[in-house]
Enzyme design. Structure first.
Site, short mmCIF file in Angstrom:
data_model
loop_
_atom_site.label_atom_id
_atom_site.label_comp_id
_atom_site.label_asym_id
_atom_site.label_seq_id
_atom_site.Cartn_x
_atom_site.Cartn_y
_atom_site.Cartn_z
N ARG A 125 0.86 -1.18 0.00
CA ARG A 125 0.00 0.00 0.00
C ARG A 125 0.89 1.23 0.00
O ARG A 125 1.48 1.59 1.01
CB ARG A 125 -0.91 -0.03 1.24
N HIS A 153 -3.79 4.24 4.69
CA HIS A 153 -4.86 3.25 4.81
C HIS A 153 -6.17 3.85 4.32
O HIS A 153 -6.89 3.24 3.53
CB HIS A 153 -4.98 2.80 6.26
N TYR A 199 4.23 5.70 10.98
CA TYR A 199 4.62 4.32 11.31
C TYR A 199 5.43 3.62 10.21
O TYR A 199 5.84 2.48 10.40
CB TYR A 199 3.37 3.47 11.63
#
Length: 408
Positions: free
Chosen positions: A301, A305, A314
């Protein structure tokens, strides 16, 4: 935003762009022993070695051979290859427009599929019209393959419809927001297909995060016990929101199928040819009465998200840069050019088509009405309810407090 800027830019090569490994299936003879091309490679992992990977196009756009899966794309034509490229470019353009529209306040939320185009287009084009697809909420490329108008997807994320399409018109179920529940719906539908004796299959999409949900594991068990004609297609983009896969599982994801008694295979999810071939193989198994298959499309990805997420909190920039070098669209373009399957006129025409699609999407969304904010109180109960009526009135009064005397 142009096709060149989103699809055809030259990548930065890194040590992480070596050719991936060959095929590996659980419950069947290892396809790696049949490889006629590039040798399988492994890297250290939690179980002593990273699993092997079905790959037909390397990140550098080189075609490699695989004796097990080559037959499933042996008859592919230059026109079909260009079609796969077109699908990926246009679905990426649509996805980028949707992200921009959300940033401009036109959509409430958007779940981008950036980087996952090959897994979605390859698997989507492997399905037949009579197959039934159960998506989650990120399968915009699969929706494109099934003929769902992109603007219908945006209407749902704007809050003006609950999906906007008839699932039975395209055999493409409405998006499912509840994580993993669609795998049970797909398995039940597949069980019905088997009882009806229909010559079709079902495919259920979910992510690596959803694979930890109990619904998914129940679906695996029911699918196996009833030998249902269902393909479980997991897009492992390696991040369940902010959790990496190693925080969720001790074994490679595709190996979970072994515990339920059906085969699993990991495919290079940035390789549209491999995704097409493996999904065709899995759907063929389902239609011929051999039961379910778990396909793990190993991809990445590249974006957030959803648009409410900040992946820089992160993920390291170096990780994304390494995966940008494996861009699925650039990979196929390199192959098309090297093998003379496409010329500059094709790419120029596609650029113009991309611009047209972007404008159509923008105009369609801006022409949509604002969502009815009071609609959330409808259908909470089959009959009226005093507490819901009270809450509706309170919320209506709250909204009215923002309107000044001039009606603004």
């Amino acid at each position: 935003m142009t096709v060149e800027s989103t699809a055809a830019r030259k990548p930065r090569r890194s040590a992480g762009t070596k050719s991936a490994a060959s095929a590996s299936t659980t419950g069947t003879k290892s396809a790696a022993s049949k490889r006629t091309g590039a040798a399988a490679k492994k890297s250290p992992g939690a179980t002593g070695g990273e699993p092997e990977l079905v790959q037909l196009l390397t990140p550098e756009g080189e075609r490699v051979q695989d004796a097990t899966y080559d037959p499933y794309v042996a008859d592919i034509t230059s026109e079909e290859l260009r079609g796969l490229y077109r699908d990926m470019v246009l679905s990426r353009r649509f996805d980028a427009e949707a992200t921009s529209l959300q940033r401009q306040g036109e959509l409430g939320l958007w779940a981008s599929m950036l980087g996952q185009e090959a897994a979605q287009i390859g698997s989507g084009r492997a399905t037949r019209d009579d197959d039934y697809v159960f998506p989650t909420y990120r399968e915009h490329g699969v929706a494109w393959c099934r003929g769902v108008d992109p603007t219908n997807l945006l209407g749902m994320f704007r809050g003006v419809n609950n999906g906007g399409w008839d699932p039975n018109s395209n055999n493409f179920h409405l998006y499912t927001i509840v994580i993993g529940s669609q795998t049970l719906h797909a398995t039940g539908y597949a069980m019905g297909v088997a009882k009806d004796g229909a010559d079709s299959a079902v495919i259920a999409y979910f992510g690596d995060g959803a694979s930890s949900q109990g619904d998914v594991l129940e679906a695996f068990n029911f699918g196996a016990v009833y030998n249902a004609p269902v393909v479980f297609f997991c897009q492992n983009n390696q991040w369940a929101i902010s959790e990496p896969t190693e925080r969720q599982m001790r074994v490679p994801l595709y190996q979970r199928a072994q515990g339920f008694g059906f085969p699993g295979v990991r495919v290079d999810g940035n390789d549209v040819l491999a995704s097409l071939a493996v999904t065709r193989w899995a759907l063929e198994r389902a239609r011929s009465g051999e039961g379910p298959t778990l396909v793990e499309a190993f991809t990445y990805r590249m974006g957030a998200h959803t648009t409410s997420d900040d992946p820089t909190k992160y993920r390291a920039d170096e990780e994304r840069e390494a995966w940008e070098a494996k861009d699925p669209i650039l990979r196929l373009r390199t192959y098309l050019e090297a093998a003379n399957h496409a010329d500059e006129a094709f790419f120029a025409e596609l650029e113009a088509e991309s611009e047209t699609l972007g404008k159509r999407v923008r105009d369609a969304v801006r022409a949509m009405p604002d969502p009815d904010s009071l609609a959330i109180f409808e259908h909470a109960y089959a009959d009226g309810h005093a507490l819901v009526d009270e809450e509706r009135a309170q919320f209506a009064a709250y909204q009215a407090s923002f309107v000044d005397e001039g009606g603004n």
